[in-house]
Scaffold this motif. Structure first.
Motif, short mmCIF file in Angstrom:
data_model
loop_
_atom_site.label_atom_id
_atom_site.label_comp_id
_atom_site.label_asym_id
_atom_site.label_seq_id
_atom_site.Cartn_x
_atom_site.Cartn_y
_atom_site.Cartn_z
N GLN A 1 0.81 -1.24 0.00
CA GLN A 1 0.00 0.00 0.00
C GLN A 1 0.84 1.28 0.00
O GLN A 1 0.47 2.28 0.60
N LYS A 2 1.99 1.24 -0.66
CA LYS A 2 2.83 2.44 -0.73
C LYS A 2 2.50 3.22 -2.01
O LYS A 2 2.14 2.62 -3.03
N ARG A 3 2.65 4.53 -1.95
CA ARG A 3 2.54 5.35 -3.17
C ARG A 3 3.90 5.34 -3.86
O ARG A 3 4.93 5.18 -3.20
N ILE A 4 3.87 5.52 -5.20
CA ILE A 4 5.11 5.35 -5.97
C ILE A 4 5.38 6.53 -6.90
O ILE A 4 4.53 6.92 -7.70
N PHE A 5 6.59 7.05 -6.79
CA PHE A 5 7.12 8.04 -7.73
C PHE A 5 8.09 7.25 -8.62
O PHE A 5 9.15 6.82 -8.17
N LEU A 6 7.70 7.05 -9.89
CA LEU A 6 8.57 6.32 -10.82
C LEU A 6 9.40 7.37 -11.57
O LEU A 6 8.92 8.06 -12.46
N ASP A 7 10.64 7.49 -11.12
CA ASP A 7 11.50 8.59 -11.59
C ASP A 7 12.47 8.06 -12.66
O ASP A 7 13.62 7.77 -12.36
N LEU A 8 11.98 7.95 -13.88
CA LEU A 8 12.82 7.41 -14.96
C LEU A 8 13.39 8.53 -15.84
O LEU A 8 14.14 8.25 -16.77
N LYS A 9 13.01 9.77 -15.56
CA LYS A 9 13.60 10.94 -16.25
C LYS A 9 13.77 10.71 -17.75
O LYS A 9 14.88 10.77 -18.29
N PHE A 10 12.65 10.46 -18.42
CA PHE A 10 12.72 10.21 -19.86
C PHE A 10 13.27 11.43 -20.59
O PHE A 10 12.96 12.59 -20.26
N HIS A 11 14.07 11.17 -21.60
CA HIS A 11 14.67 12.24 -22.39
C HIS A 11 15.00 11.67 -23.77
O HIS A 11 16.02 11.00 -23.94
N ASP A 12 14.12 11.91 -24.75
CA ASP A 12 14.35 11.32 -26.08
C ASP A 12 13.46 12.05 -27.08
O ASP A 12 12.80 13.04 -26.74
N ILE A 13 13.41 11.52 -28.30
CA ILE A 13 12.57 12.16 -29.32
C ILE A 13 11.09 11.91 -29.00
O ILE A 13 10.77 10.98 -28.23
N PRO A 14 10.19 12.74 -29.55
CA PRO A 14 8.77 12.64 -29.18
C PRO A 14 8.19 11.24 -29.29
O PRO A 14 7.52 10.76 -28.35
N ASN A 15 8.44 10.54 -30.38
CA ASN A 15 7.84 9.21 -30.55
C ASN A 15 8.32 8.24 -29.47
O ASN A 15 7.53 7.45 -28.93
N THR A 16 9.60 8.34 -29.12
CA THR A 16 10.16 7.41 -28.14
C THR A 16 9.68 7.73 -26.72
O THR A 16 9.31 6.82 -25.97
N VAL A 17 9.68 9.00 -26.36
CA VAL A 17 9.20 9.31 -24.99
C VAL A 17 7.71 8.99 -24.86
O VAL A 17 7.26 8.53 -23.81
N ALA A 18 6.97 9.21 -25.95
CA ALA A 18 5.53 8.88 -25.88
C ALA A 18 5.35 7.39 -25.62
O ALA A 18 4.55 6.99 -24.77
N GLY A 19 6.11 6.55 -26.33
CA GLY A 19 6.01 5.11 -26.12
C GLY A 19 6.38 4.73 -24.70
O GLY A 19 5.72 3.91 -24.05
N ALA A 20 7.44 5.33 -24.19
CA ALA A 20 7.89 5.02 -22.82
C ALA A 20 6.84 5.48 -21.79
O ALA A 20 6.57 4.76 -20.82
#
Ligand SMILES: O=C(O)c1cc(=O)[nH]c(=O)n1[C@@H]1O[C@H](COP(=O)(O)O)[C@@H](O)[C@H]1O
Length: 239
Positions: free
Chosen positions: A54-73
């Motif tokens: 029952q923990k809350r989660i901050f998923l900190d993956l700091k995406f940084h890429d072209i629009p199509n790739t970050v959208a997929g991620a």
């Protein structure tokens, strides 16, 4: 919401076993961050472990890429049903917009609540000097962080990550509904380590932060639960 629910503890450890050991030592913490090290090591399994507790989660993956790739991620990450997710503002307008839409689509696919998508403005480990001389950005640091936050807000993101030193200015310009998450927070008794722009927890909340991310002052303490309690008590004492 009380301060205890607004402090996020990062599980910056090497594997699932170490993460679980830390979670078990920090019984009163409700919100944990899973970042690059742990997620790369364990994959999404750690998210299920936290949810089962029952923990809350901050998923900190700091995406940084072209629009199509970050959208997929972002679409994929939103399916996990986490609470917060990060992308670098410097991915640019188009990528931020695509990420915002993808988060909604991914969560809808999975039938879960979409995470709040928040933008990294400028890493809290960087100083004004590094901004100018290493990154060659010709803006003053507070102005640069503000520009990144405003861009993210304009593209429909829910909030931004900034250092506590900039949070008052961002709060004033971005309004009350924009989430501001501050790492780089240090109680007076803790070492700064690699954080270049830090304030105390009380100062960061007073300046307008919604959430604080506090790691090593708690996780590297001999007794992490005691360090956590000390921070919470210090906050109560000033409010
Ligand atoms: O996105 C983050 O959480 C983050 C952004 C940033 O600009 N600076 C920053 O320190 N962080 C994270 O916040 C945590 C800070 O940890 P401590 O420096 O140990 O308190 C780490 O997990 C960092 O990855």
């Amino acid at each position: 919401m009380n301060a205890q629910e607004q402090i996020i503890v990062p599980l910056d450890v090497a594997d699932e076993q170490a993460a679980i050991a830390l979670v078990e030592r920090l019984t009163s913490v409700t919100f944990f961050k899973v970042g690059l090290e742990l997620f790369t090591s364990t994959g999404p399994k750690i998210l299920e472990v936290l949810k089962s507790r029952q923990k809350r989660i901050f998923l900190d993956l700091k995406f940084h890429d072209i629009p199509n790739t970050v959208a997929g991620a972002c679409r994929a990450a939103a399916r996990y049903g986490v609470d917060l997710l990060t992308i670098h503002a410097t991915s640019g307008n188009e990528a931020l917009r695509a990420a915002t839409e993808a988060v909604q689509a991914g969560a809808a696919d999975a039938g879960v609540k979409p995470p709040k998508l928040i933008a990294i403005t400028l890493l809290t480990s960087l100083s004004s000097r590094q901004l100018a001389f290493e990154l060659k950005i010709p803006l003053e640091l507070p102005e640069y962080a503000l520009e990144m936050a405003l861009m993210a807000q304009e593209m429909g993101l829910d909030g931004a990550v900034c250092s506590p030193v900039e949070v008052a200015q961002l709060r004033q310009s971005c309004g009350d509904d924009f989430l501001l998450v501050c790492p780089g927070v240090r109680p007076t008794w803790a070492q700064k380590g690699d954080q270049a722009r830090s304030l105390t927890p009380a100062q960061a909340f007073a300046a307008g932060a919604n959430y604080l991310v506090i790691g090593r002052p708690i996780t590297a303490a001999a007794d992490p639960e005691l360090a956590w309690k000390r921070i919470c008590e210090e906050l109560v004492a000033v409010t």
